[in-house]
Design an enzyme around this catalytic site. Structure first.
Site, PDB file in Angstrom:
ATOM      1  NE  ARG A 256     -66.560 115.404  32.573  1.00 36.18           N
ATOM      2  CZ  ARG A 256     -66.785 114.915  33.782  1.00 36.18           C
ATOM      3  NH1 ARG A 256     -67.590 115.571  34.600  1.00 36.18           N
ATOM      4  NH2 ARG A 256     -66.231 113.790  34.184  1.00 36.18           N
ATOM      5  N   GLY A 286     -72.274 112.657  39.958  1.00 35.22           N
ATOM      6  CA  GLY A 286     -71.407 113.067  41.048  1.00 35.22           C
ATOM      7  C   GLY A 286     -71.884 114.338  41.722  1.00 35.22           C
ATOM      8  CG  ASP A 287     -69.029 116.737  43.772  1.00 37.10           C
ATOM      9  OD1 ASP A 287     -68.816 116.404  42.590  1.00 37.10           O
ATOM     10  OD2 ASP A 287     -68.180 117.304  44.476  1.00 37.10           O
ATOM     11  CB  ILE A 333     -65.538 105.037  39.948  1.00 36.99           C
ATOM     12  CG1 ILE A 333     -64.551 106.116  39.496  1.00 36.99           C
ATOM     13  CG2 ILE A 333     -66.418 104.583  38.806  1.00 36.99           C
ATOM     14  CD1 ILE A 333     -63.513 105.598  38.522  1.00 36.99           C
ATOM     15  CG  ASP A 334     -63.462 109.601  42.163  1.00 35.87           C
ATOM     16  OD1 ASP A 334     -62.795 108.694  41.626  1.00 35.87           O
ATOM     17  OD2 ASP A 334     -63.546 110.748  41.702  1.00 35.87           O
ATOM     18  N   GLY A 377     -59.039 109.221  41.780  1.00 36.37           N
ATOM     19  CA  GLY A 377     -59.356 109.824  43.068  1.00 36.37           C
ATOM     20  C   GLY A 377     -58.674 111.162  43.208  1.00 36.37           C
ATOM     21  CB  THR A 702     -72.035  80.996  55.995  1.00 43.66           C
ATOM     22  OG1 THR A 702     -72.882  80.154  55.207  1.00 43.66           O
ATOM     23  CG2 THR A 702     -72.929  81.970  56.765  1.00 43.66           C
ATOM     24  CG  ASN A 705     -76.324  86.810  55.004  1.00 43.89           C
ATOM     25  OD1 ASN A 705     -75.619  86.998  55.986  1.00 43.89           O
ATOM     26  ND2 ASN A 705     -77.096  87.755  54.500  1.00 43.89           N
ATOM     27  CG  HIS A 839     -69.087  72.928  45.977  1.00 50.44           C
ATOM     28  ND1 HIS A 839     -69.956  71.900  45.710  1.00 50.44           N
ATOM     29  CD2 HIS A 839     -68.954  72.966  47.333  1.00 50.44           C
ATOM     30  CE1 HIS A 839     -70.320  71.317  46.846  1.00 50.44           C
ATOM     31  NE2 HIS A 839     -69.729  71.948  47.842  1.00 50.44           N
TER      32      HIS A 839
END
EC number: 2.7.1.11
Length: 946
Positions: A256, A286-287, A333-334, A377, A702, A705, A839
């Site tokens: 920052r 971010g914003d 991440i938010d 958040g 599935t 796809n 599997h």
């Protein structure tokens, strides 16, 4: 054989000292292969073998440059390597050579700094500062002006770390591409770190190099931009980003920076970008970070004018850098950015939360405890909401939907109390860190705990997940998202013009797109402003439609049969759900969501166990009770059982009998291609069996796809996450043993979806899919590509290589056969082994994406049945059934994501026009572009199919 391109036979040079003369003689003899022909007075004559080219060097201390002057001139020219085309600095002599690639390697060995056009892998011309201060060039062209220069591909040798790049055979270089715009592009990560930032950096760097431009990284975010210099604005080579895909955080640092908020800080950043020759800046953050980036572009004309007025930049620099091109990618991440469905890191953080709550569930159930889980958040409740859906939490607190100080306590205790009364042993309450009451008072985890203890008497614990949510490697979705957005961001920078607003790279359902950066940031910030102004209705309206849909779904599922149904009795239906095909992550989530939503609406949900075979043989039908499915949202596999048999393979008449017996009003089928065929058989049999004249929906599920009508199937994301972890471990082993490649055999039937995306998210050197097969020519190219890659990375860490093969890409060339071929043809340059996950690819716990999409799809399917029951009701027992009526045909549909929309498509249309039944595949596939990008980012050349 060396000659001068313009056809002249003599090149005259002047050396200013004996030292520079000797250096020149050594240069032309040892590097260029000329020989000393004669010496006369102050002249030295050099020639090639047939004496058709003469180089004359005169020793003249007055007109020639001294050794110090040569060094100063060399330093001055090299400083403009990334800024100016050297050909514009001075008159240059250009020599024709037969093997330009070999000459480049030789010059590099002698530590000459080179300017290569158009790029190092396909060099046409190369320039360096000669030993006496002249700029000298080399080319393989016969003529000084040519429209189609001969392209020689570089083959790197051990120790020569080159900017490897390649292009698939389907996009081979041509003369038009050499005319494309080239810009020096820097990438920067800023603000809080998020998983997937490294994948974005890798994609930007390699895509930039691939397009013939130079890539840079701004270290430490805006702080590095303000500090500047080669320590903080560093040119990135192809190999600098190897291993980035599997690493969390951001390897180029983030910080920052308060200085950048001031104009003087942005002025320093402007000067530093100009000094480094940067034309475009891609910001991942971010914003706040993106707001700063757009302000920087807006102020750029005044900043650069101020630098010019102060004399800190030249007129040439001013003209060269009049415009700064900026593109944004959201790393947060938010998942709080408007105009995009997902941000880089959002689903990785959600996976950490869901995994933690899955673990907490076990201990909570053991002790019959309540847990209050606090998640990140501050102004956005996306993480809390999606975690609540994915883990079937009892209650959530999000800032977008607050209640009064007393109401939230009553509401929570009412719901939790009813859940406990129904027999639920555990309680999970999720609190977003920005949770508030309607009067903006914070709701803390301690307050929630106290209410649960005091009013319900529950043994309650608090778990604050904190920065665990940011940690670890990115999940498959975030690796894919970051990679595709990084490639798109580079394209955007190269295509931008000064009058086009800065774009934000976004995703809409399943499609990468561009949105106006300023508008997205404005809407995002207005959400926080609306919350602060207590205008919660506006705050919710500013969230995207999917957020509001998920919230409504959570509230409906959470009340289930504990509240009065929302539908009147006459509109309540009997709806059945069945699983068909191989198990896939998200199947149980779909059953859980369908059942709980039906209960909240007043419908009666039924589960048909063990597929159509179970129904026809054992009448395995059971109504679903709420307590019986508690916790199913988090369980993998299929709790109601599944098999691959279609109605016609069992007994379609008996199936119709049981449909009539139970008076089903709607059917939801969850499964893969067998489910697709089953729906078609049921729809086709409506004329004969009236009990099938009900709305029917297929939810594709599935790992292959391969269901027509959708670009995404439940289970695919869970599969990719399992395969990603497997590939990361195998690649780590390959890296540790040095010089090792693994061939990994993956499932997928005749669909190359899994192999393609696994290749993209693991950084595999090559992938083979059924749609293309495996040709010997392609194998030869891939073996040579691996030899080159291992040569370049000799002695480096993180150099393990993977080759992904879809099982059906070739039945003859099995993984072991391929490994033998690679080992035999590589001549001992590397070792090849095999790994078969089998599997394991089906995954254990379903991913949050499969859980949330399973819930969303199932609820949409129930709503579809509600909407279409009245269409079929008049014809339920009519002899003259209008089978070709479009409205009737649309009542049997596949629910899928196509392009950027969630849509229902008639099974009849899909089966008749969009399906290759023999291959069990849709006629068109959408991931070819993904294959191209995957190959581009590892430098693989892929041949066109004949």
């Amino acid at each position: 054989m060396i000659s001068i391109v313009n056809g002249t036979s003599t090149l005259s040079l002047v050396a200013g000292s004996v030292e520079t003369l000797n250096q020149a003689i050594n240069f032309y003899t040892n590097i260029l292969g000329l020989s000393v022909h004669s010496e006369q007075n102050d002249w030295t004559y050099l020639s090639n073998d047939d004496n058709k080219m003469i180089v004359k060097i005169q020793l003249d201390t007055k007109s020639g440059l001294s050794l110090d002057q040569v060094n100063d001139r060399r330093t001055e020219i090299i400083a403009k390597l990334n800024v100016t085309d050297w050909r514009s600095l001075d008159t240059t002599s250009v020599l024709k050579v037969q093997n330009l690639v070999a000459l480049i390697e030789t010059l590099t060995t002698f530590n000459y700094t080179l300017q290569i056009t158009p790029n190092e892998l396909y060099p046409n011309e190369v320039y360096c500062v000669g030993p006496i201060g002249y700029i000298i060039g080399f080319t393989a062209c016969d003529e000084p002006l040519t429209l189609v220069p001969p392209l020689q591909k570089s083959h790197p040798k051990p120790g020569l770390v080159s900017n490897l790049m390649s292009k698939s055979g389907s996009q081979s270089r041509n003369i038009e591409e050499t005319k494309a715009v080239r810009r020096n592009i820097a990438v920067m990560t800023s603000g809080g770190d998020s998983q997937g930032m490294n994948a974005a950096v890798r994609a930007v760097v390699r895509a930039t190099i691939f397009h013939g431009s130079k890539a840079f990284a701004v270290q430490e975010g805006y702080a590095g931009l303000v500090k500047g210099g080669p320590e903080y604005i560093k040119e990135m080579k192809w190999q600098d980003v190897r291993g980035f895909l599997s690493e969390g955080g951001t390897n180029i640092g983030t910080a920052r920076c308060m200085e950048f908020k001031e104009r003087w800080g942005r002025l320093k950043g402007c000067k530093n970008l100009i000094d480094a020759g940067i034309d475009g800046l891609i910001v991942c953050g971010g914003d706040g970070s993106l707001t700063g980036a757009d302000l920087f572009r807006h102020e750029w004309p005044s900043l650069i004018q101020e630098l010019k007025d102060k004399g800190e930049i030249t007129n040439e620099q001013f003209e060269r850098h009049k415009h700064l091109y900026i593109c944004g990618m959201v790393g947060s991440i938010d998942n709080d950015m408007a105009m995009t469905d997902a941000t880089i890191g959002g689903y990785s953080a959600l996976e950490r939360i869901c995994r933690a709550i899955d673990y907490i569930d076990a201990t909570a159930n053991s002790h019959s405890r309540a847990f209050v889980v606090e998640v990140m958040g501050r102004h956005c409740g996306w993480l809390a909401l999606m975690a609540g859906i994915a883990t079937s939490a009892d209650y959530i607190f999000i800032p977008e939907k607050p209640a009064s100080s007393k109401d939230w306590q009553d509401q929570m205790c009412d719901i939790v109390g009813k859940h406990r009364a129904q027999g639920k042993r555990k309680t999970i309450v999720i609190v977003a860190e920005g949770a508030i009451t309607s009067d903006l008072k914070p709701i803390t985890s301690d307050e929630v705990k106290d209410v649960l203890v005091d009013r319900l008497g529950l043994d309650t614990r608090i778990t604050v997940l904190g920065h665990v949510q940011r940690g670890g490697t990115a999940v498959a979705f975030d690796r894919t998202l970051a990679t595709l957005q990084g490639v798109e961001a580079v394209k955007a920078i190269l295509e931008l013009t000064p009058d086009v607003p800065s774009p934000l790279i976004a995703i809409d359902e399943n499609k990468i797109c561009r949105r106006p950066l300023v508008e997205a940031v404005r809407i995002t910030k207005s959400v926080a402003s609306a919350i602060e102004a207590k205008d919660f209705e506006k705050a919710m309206s500013l969230r995207d439609h999917e957020f509001k849909e998920h919230l409504a779904n959570f509230m409906a599922m959470n009340t289930a049969n504990h509240e009065k149904p929302t539908l009147p009795r006459e509109k309540r239906k009997k709806i059945a759900i069945i699983n068909i095909g191989a198990p896939a992550g998200g199947m149980n989530s779909a059953v859980y969501a369908m059942a709980t939503y039906c209960m909240s609406r007043g419908h009666t949900p039924y589960a048909i166990h063990n597929g159509f075979a179970g129904l026809s043989r054992h009448e395995s039908v059971k109504s679903i009770e709420w307590i019986d499915i508690e916790g199913w949202n988090s369980i993998g596999g299929s709790e109601i059982g599944t098999n691959r048999q279609t109605p016609e393979e069992t007994d379609i008449g008996m199936i119709a009998h049981y449909f009539e017996k139970y008076q089903f009003d709607g059917l939801i089928i969850v499964g893969g291609f067998e489910a697709f065929v089953s729906l078609e058989q049921l729809e086709r049999s409506r004329a004969m069996y009236p009990s099938f004249r009900i709305p029917m929906v297929l939810i594709p599920a599935t790992i292959s796809n391969n269901v027509p009508g959708t670009e995404y199937s439940l289970g695919a994301d869970t599969c990719l996450n399992s395969l990603m972890e497997y590939c990361d471990i195998v690649k780590q082993s390959a890296s540790a043993t040095r010089g090792t490649a693994f061939i990994i055999d993956v499932q997928g039937g005749n669909s190359g979806y899994i192999a393609t995306f696994a290749s993209l998210i693991s950084g595999a050197q090559a992938s083979y899919v059924p749609e293309e097969g495996i040709s010997l020519q392609q194998l030869e190219m891939d073996i040579n590509s691996l030899r080159e890659a291992f040569a370049v990375e000799q002695g480096m860490t993180k150099s393990g290589k993977l080759i992904i093969k879809s099982s059906n890409a070739s039945k003859v060339l099995t993984p072991h056969t391929l490994a033998d071929i690679f080992n035999d043809e590589c001549h001992g340059d590397f070792d090849t082994k095999t790994a078969i996950p089998g599997h394991v690819q089906q995954g254990g716990l379903p991913s949050p994406i499969d859980r949330s999409r399973g819930d969303r799809f199932a609820i949409r399917a129930v709503q579809f049945i509600e909407d279409h029951c009245d269409v079929l009701a008049p014809y339920r027992y009519e002899l003259d059934f209008p089978i070709d009526d479009k409205k009737i045909l649309n009542t049997a549909a596949v629910l899928g994501i196509k392009s950027s929309r969630l849509r229902f498509t008639s099974i009849r249309h899909l089966f008749d026009f969009e399906t290759e039944l023999g291959r069990r595949m849709p006629k068109t596939i959408y991931w070819n572009t993904i294959r191209d990008i995957s190959d581009q980012l590892v430098g693989r050349t892929r041949l066109d199919k004949p």
